[in-house]
Design an enzyme around this catalytic site. Structure first.
Site, PDB file in Angstrom:
ATOM      1  CG  ASP A 103      -6.463   9.623  -3.495  1.00 21.09           C
ATOM      2  OD1 ASP A 103      -5.708  10.150  -2.650  1.00 21.09           O
ATOM      3  OD2 ASP A 103      -6.717   8.411  -3.527  1.00 21.09           O
ATOM      4  CD  GLU A 147      -1.244   1.608   4.595  1.00 23.45           C
ATOM      5  OE1 GLU A 147      -1.087   2.572   3.816  1.00 23.45           O
ATOM      6  OE2 GLU A 147      -2.249   0.886   4.607  1.00 23.45           O
ATOM      7  CG  HIS A 179      -2.285   0.583   0.931  1.00 22.88           C
ATOM      8  ND1 HIS A 179      -2.783   1.661   1.623  1.00 22.88           N
ATOM      9  CD2 HIS A 179      -3.237   0.255   0.021  1.00 22.88           C
ATOM     10  CE1 HIS A 179      -3.987   1.962   1.173  1.00 22.88           C
ATOM     11  NE2 HIS A 179      -4.283   1.125   0.195  1.00 22.88           N
ATOM     12  CG  HIS A 187      -9.161   6.123  -2.518  1.00 19.18           C
ATOM     13  ND1 HIS A 187      -7.802   6.140  -2.737  1.00 19.18           N
ATOM     14  CD2 HIS A 187      -9.430   4.893  -2.011  1.00 19.18           C
ATOM     15  CE1 HIS A 187      -7.271   4.987  -2.388  1.00 19.18           C
ATOM     16  NE2 HIS A 187      -8.231   4.204  -1.944  1.00 19.18           N
TER      17      HIS A 187
END
Length: 447
Positions: free
Chosen positions: A164, A381, A133, A353
């Protein structure tokens, strides 16, 4: 009373000196697509594309064509594409059996004289329990940071878009640190293989290598040796995290704990970890104003119209709404006083998102982290923390928040949200079933 170590924890983070003029905010998905293509075409040294997936559709084809064209124009270009190993080898959820994007990568490789290597990165032995991710593409000395993957809706190639955040950061130090993570901590792993070449190894055969790779990632971090600690100047700070109590998760909590006046959060999937909820509760108790921007359940990328046949995946937006309703019910007093403000985003049939955090007038976090248990425990992440102690970046920062708020409305009471009895029959039946067998808590941990 706030523990005094919180501020010093943030001050101890090392980052790269920058300036407000070095950070550009793009207003839309279409602008992001056009800018990404332009940067690729103009690249002279390196192109590192990192995304959860690069989809076989019009936008994906356009992006891959641009990469091959750039490599053809400048064969010396260092071009690398990273995608999640499992996501690339399966079809779309609910779309039946499909070959996956890896078959397309291999076909494209055969059609070109140049090579654009596409590496599959597995961070867990099963996709359900962790994916790549990471965010942030490096083109020469520019880091292009967004939570978006690469397909039609994320890049607004056709009729719909998925909102986004899109930031360009001109920083050689930051770009170098992003590249070094890929070259030193990801590509050398025996678990990482090219997906654009025929016959990649099976996931089952790589289980041991994947476990070793995940343990290595838990010890990895961005190289900030050339960076500086808090010195009163604007800095960009790269952060990495995987697994429980990782540095990124800790910094997220520290940012909330360090907030004195104004905290703004956004997440597409309202399912906050307990540690985050606790810090928000503490912030409210000390008088911090908290704004949370969330997508309406119909703006969730898993939402399926009630007129269509029920699929288990379509229950997810309702689970998130149930979680939000419980949170609002608990904090109804703060909501009534406008100390806590819940903003629901909806723009036609487009989707949402957004993720990120703004703390007072100083800290801005760019991240793909969804502020949920999965992000805090399972996925790999990253984030870029912008530390702006002098407030030199306040104007574009405020403009971005205003832009993200544009299609929102404030929810004043928890009972303005739908209840289980108002959900479609298939959703109601499924949610009652999982509640009876007590797997609801497990679902919240992995979704």
């Amino acid at each position: 009373m706030r523990a005094p170590f919180r501020r010093s924890t943030l001050a101890a983070l090392r980052g790269f000196e920058s300036s407000g003029t070095a950070i550009t905010i793009l207003p839309s998905a279409a602008d992001y697509r056009q800018t990404l293509l332009a940067k690729i075409a103009a690249a002279t040294r390196r192109i590192y594309i990192v995304a959860l997936y690069l989809q076989q559709d019009e936008a994906g084809q356009e992006m891959l064509d641009a990469l091959y064209a750039a490599k053809a124009a400048r064969p010396e270009l260092d071009v690398v594409v990273l995608v999640d190993w499992f996501r690339a080898q399966r079809g779309l959820i609910g779309a039946g059996k499909q070959a996956g994007n890896s078959a397309w990568y291999q076909a494209q490789n055969l059609e070109h004289d140049q090579e654009v290597p596409v590496y599959g990165v597995p961070v867990q032995t099963r996709e359900l329990f962790g994916v790549l991710h990471l965010k942030g593409c490096v083109i020469d000395d520019c880091v292009i940071y967004s939570g978006a993957s690469i397909n039609n809706v994320y890049l607004h190639k056709l009729g719909k878009y998925r909102l986004d955040r899109y930031h360009l950061i001109d920083s050689k130090g930051l770009a170098d640190s992003f590249q070094r993570l890929v070259q030193q901590d990801i590509l050398p792993s025996d678990a990482v293989h090219r997906l654009d070449l025929p016959s990649p190894p099976s996931s089952r055969s790589l289980r041991g290598e994947i476990r070793q790779f995940r343990q290595h990632l838990k010890r990895a971090s961005y190289d900030v040796n050339d960076g500086v600690r808090d010195n009163g100047e604007l800095r960009v700070i790269p952060l990495l995290g995987i697994g429980n109590k990782n540095p990124l998760s800790k910094t997220l909590c520290d940012l909330i704990a360090a907030t004195d006046e104004q905290l703004t959060l956004c997440t597409p999937y309202f399912n906050m970890p307990l540690v985050v909820k606790r810090e928000i509760n503490r912030a409210l108790k000390r008088g911090v104003k908290v704004d949370i921007i969330i997508g309406d359940k119909t703006a969730n990328d898993f939402f399926i119209s009630p007129e269509e046949p029920f699929k288990v995946i379509s229950a997810l937006p309702y689970l998130y709404e149930i979680s939000l309703r419980r949170f609002m019910q608990k904090h109804q007093t703060a909501i009534a006083k406008h100390q806590l403000n819940i903003h629901l985003w909806k723009d036609g049939d487009n989707t949402y998102h957004l993720k990120g955090l703004w703390s007072d007038d100083r800290y801005t976090l760019l991240t793909g982290n969804n502020l949920n248990p999965r992000a805090f425990q399972l996925d790999l992440e990253n984030a870029v923390l912008i530390d702006d102690p002098k407030g030199e970046w306040l104007k574009p920062r405020a403009e971005e928040i205003a832009l993200l708020m544009r299609n929102t409305h404030r929810v004043g009471k928890f009972d303005e949200l739908d209840t289980l009895s108002e959900y479609p029959v298939g959703v109601r039946t499924f949610l009652r079933r999982v509640s009876r067998v007590r797997v609801e808590r497990l679902l919240y941990r992995i979704l």
